[in-house]
Enzyme design. Structure first.
Site, mmCIF file in Angstrom:
data_model
loop_
_atom_site.group_PDB
_atom_site.id
_atom_site.type_symbol
_atom_site.label_atom_id
_atom_site.label_comp_id
_atom_site.label_asym_id
_atom_site.label_seq_id
_atom_site.Cartn_x
_atom_site.Cartn_y
_atom_site.Cartn_z
ATOM 1 N N LEU A 57 -8.015 -13.897 8.940
ATOM 2 C CA LEU A 57 -7.488 -12.658 9.541
ATOM 3 C C LEU A 57 -8.117 -12.382 10.911
ATOM 4 O O LEU A 57 -7.567 -11.635 11.702
ATOM 5 C CB LEU A 57 -7.783 -11.443 8.643
ATOM 6 C CG LEU A 57 -6.710 -10.986 7.661
ATOM 7 C CD1 LEU A 57 -7.169 -9.720 6.947
ATOM 8 C CD2 LEU A 57 -5.388 -10.730 8.335
ATOM 9 N N ASP B 97 -1.187 4.113 17.990
ATOM 10 C CA ASP B 97 -1.452 2.679 18.139
ATOM 11 C C ASP B 97 -0.507 2.147 19.222
ATOM 12 O O ASP B 97 0.204 2.932 19.874
ATOM 13 C CB ASP B 97 -1.283 1.942 16.798
ATOM 14 C CG ASP B 97 0.167 1.898 16.338
ATOM 15 O OD1 ASP B 97 1.024 2.564 16.960
ATOM 16 O OD2 ASP B 97 0.449 1.179 15.366
ATOM 17 N N THR C 264 -3.583 -6.835 13.671
ATOM 18 C CA THR C 264 -2.883 -7.864 12.891
ATOM 19 C C THR C 264 -1.536 -7.324 12.407
ATOM 20 O O THR C 264 -1.427 -6.165 12.031
ATOM 21 C CB THR C 264 -3.743 -8.291 11.679
ATOM 22 O OG1 THR C 264 -5.061 -8.588 12.142
ATOM 23 C CG2 THR C 264 -3.183 -9.523 11.002
ATOM 24 N N GLU D 98 -5.408 -0.131 6.619
ATOM 25 C CA GLU D 98 -5.561 0.224 8.031
ATOM 26 C C GLU D 98 -6.621 -0.641 8.718
ATOM 27 O O GLU D 98 -6.469 -0.989 9.882
ATOM 28 C CB GLU D 98 -5.876 1.713 8.193
ATOM 29 C CG GLU D 98 -4.707 2.626 7.844
ATOM 30 C CD GLU D 98 -3.457 2.355 8.690
ATOM 31 O OE1 GLU D 98 -3.578 1.793 9.787
ATOM 32 O OE2 GLU D 98 -2.349 2.689 8.235
ATOM 33 N N CYS E 137 16.680 9.543 24.132
ATOM 34 C CA CYS E 137 15.616 8.757 24.774
ATOM 35 C C CYS E 137 15.869 8.639 26.273
ATOM 36 O O CYS E 137 16.915 8.149 26.706
ATOM 37 C CB CYS E 137 15.568 7.377 24.127
ATOM 38 S SG CYS E 137 14.462 6.257 24.982
ATOM 39 N N TYR F 261 -7.897 6.362 15.383
ATOM 40 C CA TYR F 261 -6.621 5.900 14.813
ATOM 41 C C TYR F 261 -6.723 5.774 13.283
ATOM 42 O O TYR F 261 -5.885 6.320 12.543
ATOM 43 C CB TYR F 261 -6.191 4.537 15.419
ATOM 44 C CG TYR F 261 -5.119 3.929 14.560
ATOM 45 C CD1 TYR F 261 -3.805 4.377 14.648
ATOM 46 C CD2 TYR F 261 -5.426 2.983 13.580
ATOM 47 C CE1 TYR F 261 -2.826 3.904 13.797
ATOM 48 C CE2 TYR F 261 -4.464 2.504 12.720
ATOM 49 C CZ TYR F 261 -3.159 2.969 12.837
ATOM 50 O OH TYR F 261 -2.210 2.502 11.976
ATOM 51 N N CYS G 204 18.714 2.471 17.210
ATOM 52 C CA CYS G 204 17.632 3.462 17.218
ATOM 53 C C CYS G 204 18.152 4.868 16.880
ATOM 54 O O CYS G 204 19.133 5.331 17.472
ATOM 55 C CB CYS G 204 16.982 3.469 18.602
ATOM 56 S SG CYS G 204 15.640 4.667 18.712
ATOM 57 N N CYS H 237 12.007 -0.436 18.535
ATOM 58 C CA CYS H 237 11.600 -0.232 19.929
ATOM 59 C C CYS H 237 10.604 -1.335 20.310
ATOM 60 O O CYS H 237 9.422 -1.094 20.534
ATOM 61 C CB CYS H 237 10.991 1.163 20.095
ATOM 62 S SG CYS H 237 10.841 1.652 21.812
ATOM 63 N N CYS I 190 18.070 -0.725 21.086
ATOM 64 C CA CYS I 190 18.415 0.695 21.241
ATOM 65 C C CYS I 190 19.655 1.088 20.448
ATOM 66 O O CYS I 190 19.754 2.229 19.982
ATOM 67 C CB CYS I 190 18.605 1.034 22.715
ATOM 68 S SG CYS I 190 17.107 0.737 23.668
ATOM 69 N N TRP J 244 0.840 -1.221 0.000
ATOM 70 C CA TRP J 244 0.000 0.000 0.000
ATOM 71 C C TRP J 244 0.865 1.257 0.000
ATOM 72 O O TRP J 244 0.377 2.337 -0.307
ATOM 73 C CB TRP J 244 -0.960 0.002 1.193
ATOM 74 C CG TRP J 244 -0.319 -0.303 2.500
ATOM 75 C CD1 TRP J 244 0.235 0.575 3.379
ATOM 76 C CD2 TRP J 244 -0.152 -1.611 3.069
ATOM 77 N NE1 TRP J 244 0.737 -0.085 4.458
ATOM 78 C CE2 TRP J 244 0.510 -1.422 4.306
ATOM 79 C CE3 TRP J 244 -0.497 -2.911 2.684
ATOM 80 C CZ2 TRP J 244 0.841 -2.489 5.140
ATOM 81 C CZ3 TRP J 244 -0.175 -3.965 3.516
ATOM 82 C CH2 TRP J 244 0.492 -3.759 4.712
ATOM 83 N N ARG J 245 2.167 1.109 0.346
ATOM 84 C CA ARG J 245 3.029 2.299 0.360
ATOM 85 C C ARG J 245 3.410 2.729 -1.056
ATOM 86 O O ARG J 245 3.789 3.875 -1.268
ATOM 87 C CB ARG J 245 4.302 2.022 1.167
ATOM 88 C CG ARG J 245 4.016 2.017 2.663
ATOM 89 C CD ARG J 245 5.272 1.845 3.493
ATOM 90 N NE ARG J 245 4.962 2.008 4.906
ATOM 91 C CZ ARG J 245 5.743 1.617 5.898
ATOM 92 N NH1 ARG J 245 6.904 1.032 5.633
ATOM 93 N NH2 ARG J 245 5.385 1.807 7.146
HETATM 94 S S1 SF4 Z 1 16.404 4.255 22.446
HETATM 95 FE FE1 SF4 Z 1 14.392 4.570 23.359
HETATM 96 S S2 SF4 Z 1 13.010 4.832 21.644
HETATM 97 FE FE2 SF4 Z 1 14.901 3.943 20.843
HETATM 98 S S3 SF4 Z 1 14.582 1.735 20.886
HETATM 99 FE FE3 SF4 Z 1 15.544 2.268 22.816
HETATM 100 S S4 SF4 Z 1 13.838 2.595 24.217
HETATM 101 FE FE4 SF4 Z 1 12.995 2.678 22.163
#
Ligand code: SF4
Length: 353
Positions: free
Chosen positions: A79, A137, A42, A36, A207, A119, A201, A191, A198, A23-24
């Site tokens: 589904l 979500d 799911t 959506e 964070c 949402y 991330c 996350c 992390c 869908w993107r």
């Molecule tokens: S740094 Fe923070 S936001 Fe990023 S994955 Fe770890 S807990 Fe999640």
């Protein structure tokens, strides 16, 4: 961290790391609406093949609006949460009738569609129409809670409102659709609920949970009710090489789906006694049980079912069903043409094996 720093880092990461989703490629309002609805409850990898089959069967909103409910349910089979499929079809019909076939592009109107909550409305308005509207979500809630060490987990109306408000304040002026998708993608792929990655991330330096080593304590857990165990017997009744099936009443759990007859154990009953009683009550006939076919275990959100399935024949009486909307005798190979709940699909696979 300022909102603009967060926006830049997250959008840059999303540009490089986003997963391919059908869908993107062409995010028109109908395709986003369908995706959506499917993504509620799911996972993406489960949804992708359903979405692709769906778009072949119902390539336009108009095609969906005129499709029979049983055809729509058949394409949803497996589904779960079938009310989503029924609502999606009704939403398509309403869009045809009330909005000249165009998905409405304002919050007040889109929220009038069956099955569209805040949402889904936010996802369609931001992704398909580029509007500055947030989504919230489970993934977004988790990332927000960890980034800012928020105690809100969305379990109450008040805590959910705080999370909506936080997300609204973080949205960029443009690219809200990508920003929302980036937040959800980060929650789904980096996350993670347990042991977030992390090191990978893009927001790790900003964070608060990462800085204090509290990733696994956020968001604070919700109290969940234990799921109930249910024991059920079902009969695959053969007569002249055909099998009896019935359609569940439209209102109620898994309404409109077909099933093999049977029901829940009453206190002290064996699986066989339960089946004899249920068939007598539902169909008005007595049966002979030939053999046990299989035991099916299946988990739904609030309960776990153990289904004892027997092959049987009618011993006496005339079939007069009284607890279903329709009934039919079908050949084994015709069972695939009817939508069944997931636990019954396992029986059909076994019969076709
Ligand atoms: S740094 Fe923070 S936001 Fe990023 S994955 Fe770890 S807990 Fe999640």
């Amino acid at each position: 961290m300022t909102p603009s720093t967060l926006q830049k880092k997250l959008l840059h990461w999303y540009g490089n790391e986003k997963r391919e989703m059908p869908w993107r490629n062409n995010p028109n309002p109908y395709r986003i609406l369908v995706s959506e609805f499917m993504l509620q409850q799911t996972q993406v990898k489960t949804v992708i093949p359903y979405f692709e089959r769906w778009m072949k069967a119902f390539p336009t909103l108009k095609k969906l609006a005129v499709a029979k409910e049983s055809t729509v349910l058949k394409h949803w089979e497996g589904l779960g949460y079938y009310s989503r499929a029924r609502n999606l079809r009704k939403a398509a019909q309403k869009i045809q009738q009330d909005y000249s076939g165009k998905v409405p592009d304002c919050m007040n109107e889109i929220m009038k569609l069956p099955g569209v909550g805040r949402y889904t409305a936010g996802a369609v308005l931001s992704i398909a129409f580029g509007q500055k509207v947030p989504v919230l979500d489970g993934n977004v809630k988790r990332v927000l809670s960890r980034l800012f060490l928020l105690k809100e987990n969305g379990a109450t109306r008040k805590s959910e409102n705080i999370l909506w408000e936080t997300m609204q304040q973080l949205l960029p002026e443009t690219e809200a659709g990508n920003f929302n998708q980036a937040f959800m993608e980060l929650g789904a792929t980096v996350c993670l609920p347990k042991n977030p990655l992390c090191l990978l991330c893009p927001l790790k330096r900003n964070c608060q949970a990462q800085k204090s080593g509290k990733q696994n304590l956020y968001p604070p857990r919700k109290q969940t009710a234990p799921s109930t165990k249910i024991e059920v017997s079902a009969g695959v009744i053969f007569q002249k090489n055909k099998i009896y099936i019935q359609k569940r009443k439209a209102k109620g759990l898994m309404g409109g789906l077909w099933e093999f007859p049977g029901g829940k154990f009453e206190s002290g009953e064996s699986p066989e006694q339960c089946l004899h009683r249920e068939i007598k009550e539902e169909l008005g006939v007595t049966i002979h049980i030939d053999e046990k076919l299989m035991t099916v275990k299946h988990s739904y959100t609030r309960f776990r079912v153990t289904l004892h399935v027997f092959l049987c024949r009618i011993r006496s009486g005339r079939v007069s069903p009284n607890q279903c909307d329709e009934w039919n005798w079908v050949k084994t190979e015709e069972l695939d043409e009817y939508p069944f709940p997931a636990a019954n699909v396992k029986i059909i696979k076994h019969l076709n094996h």
